[in-house]
Enzyme design. Structure first.
Site, short mmCIF file in Angstrom:
data_model
loop_
_atom_site.label_atom_id
_atom_site.label_comp_id
_atom_site.label_asym_id
_atom_site.label_seq_id
_atom_site.Cartn_x
_atom_site.Cartn_y
_atom_site.Cartn_z
N ASN A 88 -7.54 10.28 4.16
CA ASN A 88 -8.07 11.13 3.09
C ASN A 88 -9.07 10.34 2.27
O ASN A 88 -8.87 9.16 1.99
CB ASN A 88 -6.91 11.60 2.20
CG ASN A 88 -5.92 12.48 2.96
OD1 ASN A 88 -6.33 13.25 3.83
ND2 ASN A 88 -4.65 12.35 2.64
N GLY A 94 -8.04 14.69 -0.94
CA GLY A 94 -6.63 14.57 -1.29
C GLY A 94 -6.15 13.13 -1.40
O GLY A 94 -4.95 12.85 -1.36
N GLN A 95 -7.10 12.19 -1.54
CA GLN A 95 -6.72 10.78 -1.64
C GLN A 95 -6.08 10.51 -2.99
O GLN A 95 -6.61 10.90 -4.03
CB GLN A 95 -7.95 9.89 -1.44
CG GLN A 95 -7.61 8.40 -1.39
CD GLN A 95 -8.82 7.52 -1.11
OE1 GLN A 95 -9.97 8.00 -1.10
NE2 GLN A 95 -8.58 6.25 -0.87
N HIS A 101 -6.30 3.79 3.87
CA HIS A 101 -5.07 3.87 4.67
C HIS A 101 -5.19 5.01 5.67
O HIS A 101 -5.84 6.02 5.40
CB HIS A 101 -3.83 4.07 3.79
CG HIS A 101 -3.93 5.21 2.82
ND1 HIS A 101 -4.67 5.11 1.66
CD2 HIS A 101 -3.43 6.46 2.84
CE1 HIS A 101 -4.59 6.26 0.99
NE2 HIS A 101 -3.85 7.10 1.70
N HIS A 103 -2.88 7.64 7.81
CA HIS A 103 -1.56 8.23 7.99
C HIS A 103 -1.34 8.43 9.49
O HIS A 103 -2.18 9.06 10.16
CB HIS A 103 -1.49 9.61 7.33
CG HIS A 103 -1.69 9.62 5.85
ND1 HIS A 103 -0.64 9.76 4.96
CD2 HIS A 103 -2.80 9.53 5.08
CE1 HIS A 103 -1.10 9.77 3.71
NE2 HIS A 103 -2.42 9.63 3.76
P1 AMP Z 1 -3.18 9.67 0.11
O1 AMP Z 1 -2.75 10.89 -0.67
O2 AMP Z 1 -3.90 9.98 1.38
O3 AMP Z 1 -3.93 8.71 -0.77
O4 AMP Z 1 -1.85 8.99 0.60
C1 AMP Z 1 -1.10 8.13 -0.19
C2 AMP Z 1 0.26 8.05 0.43
O5 AMP Z 1 0.93 6.93 -0.08
C3 AMP Z 1 1.16 9.27 0.13
O6 AMP Z 1 1.55 9.87 1.35
C4 AMP Z 1 2.33 8.66 -0.62
O7 AMP Z 1 3.55 9.29 -0.31
C5 AMP Z 1 2.28 7.22 -0.16
N1 AMP Z 1 2.88 6.24 -1.06
C6 AMP Z 1 2.68 6.12 -2.38
N2 AMP Z 1 3.37 5.08 -2.87
C7 AMP Z 1 4.03 4.52 -1.82
C8 AMP Z 1 4.90 3.42 -1.67
N3 AMP Z 1 5.26 2.65 -2.70
N4 AMP Z 1 5.38 3.14 -0.44
C9 AMP Z 1 5.03 3.90 0.62
N5 AMP Z 1 4.20 4.95 0.55
C10 AMP Z 1 3.70 5.26 -0.65
#
Ligand code: AMP
Length: 115
Positions: A88, A94-95, A101, A103
C-alpha cells in the site's frame, strides 16, 4: 538504517514480533492483525517510506525481497493454492505504516477488486 516507525522498532528488537525470516536485507514477521490465515509482512531493513520512494539503487534489495516472499509463501504451504502480495502506498493506498512493506496474504480465497 531503520526508521522511526513501529517497523523500525521491530528491526531494532525494541518491540516483539513473530519473526519468520531475517537476513541482512530484509525481515519477515506475522502481521499483528491478520487479514487471512497467513498474513506476513516483509520489509527492507533500509529505511524506505514506500514503494514510491524506491530508487534504482534499491532494485537489488527489492528484487531480493520479492524472491524471499516467494520462498516464504512456499514454506507456508501456499505454493499450490496461491496467494497475494500487496504493498500500500500513501493515503489512498491505505498505507498506515510509513516503512516499505509487502503483505503476503494467503490461506483463503481473496476477493478482487479490493475495497
Ligand atoms: P499498511 O496499512 O499497508 O501500512 O499495513 C500496516 C500493517 O502493519 C497492518 O496490516 C498492521 O496490522 C500491521 N502492524 C502494525 N503494527 C504491527 C506490529 N507491531 N507488528 C506486526 N504488524 C503490525
Amino acid at each position: 538504517m531503520s526508521s522511526g516507525t513501529i517497523f523500525g522498532k521491530i528491526i531494532r528488537r525494541e518491540i516483539p514480533a513473530k519473526i519468520v525470516y531475517e537476513d541482512d536485507i530484509c525481515l519477515a514477521f506475522h502481521d499483528v492483525k491478520p487479514q487471512a490465515p497467513v498474513h506476513i509482512l516483509v520489509i527492507p531493513k533500509k529505511e524506505i517510506r514506500s514503494l514510491a520512494e524506491v530508487g534504482s539503487e534499491d532494485a537489488l534489495a527489492v528484487g531480493h525481497i520479492l524472491a524471499k516472499i516467494a520462498e516464504i509463501a512456499k514454506a507456508q504451504g501456499l505454493e499450490r493454492s496461491g496467494y497475494r502480495v500487496v504493498t500500500n502506498i500513501g493515503d489512498d493506498g491505505g498505507q498506515t505504516v510509513f516503512h516499505l512493506h509487502f503483505h503476503l496474504l494467503g490461506g483463503r480465497a481473496l476477493s478482487w477488486p479490493p475495497g
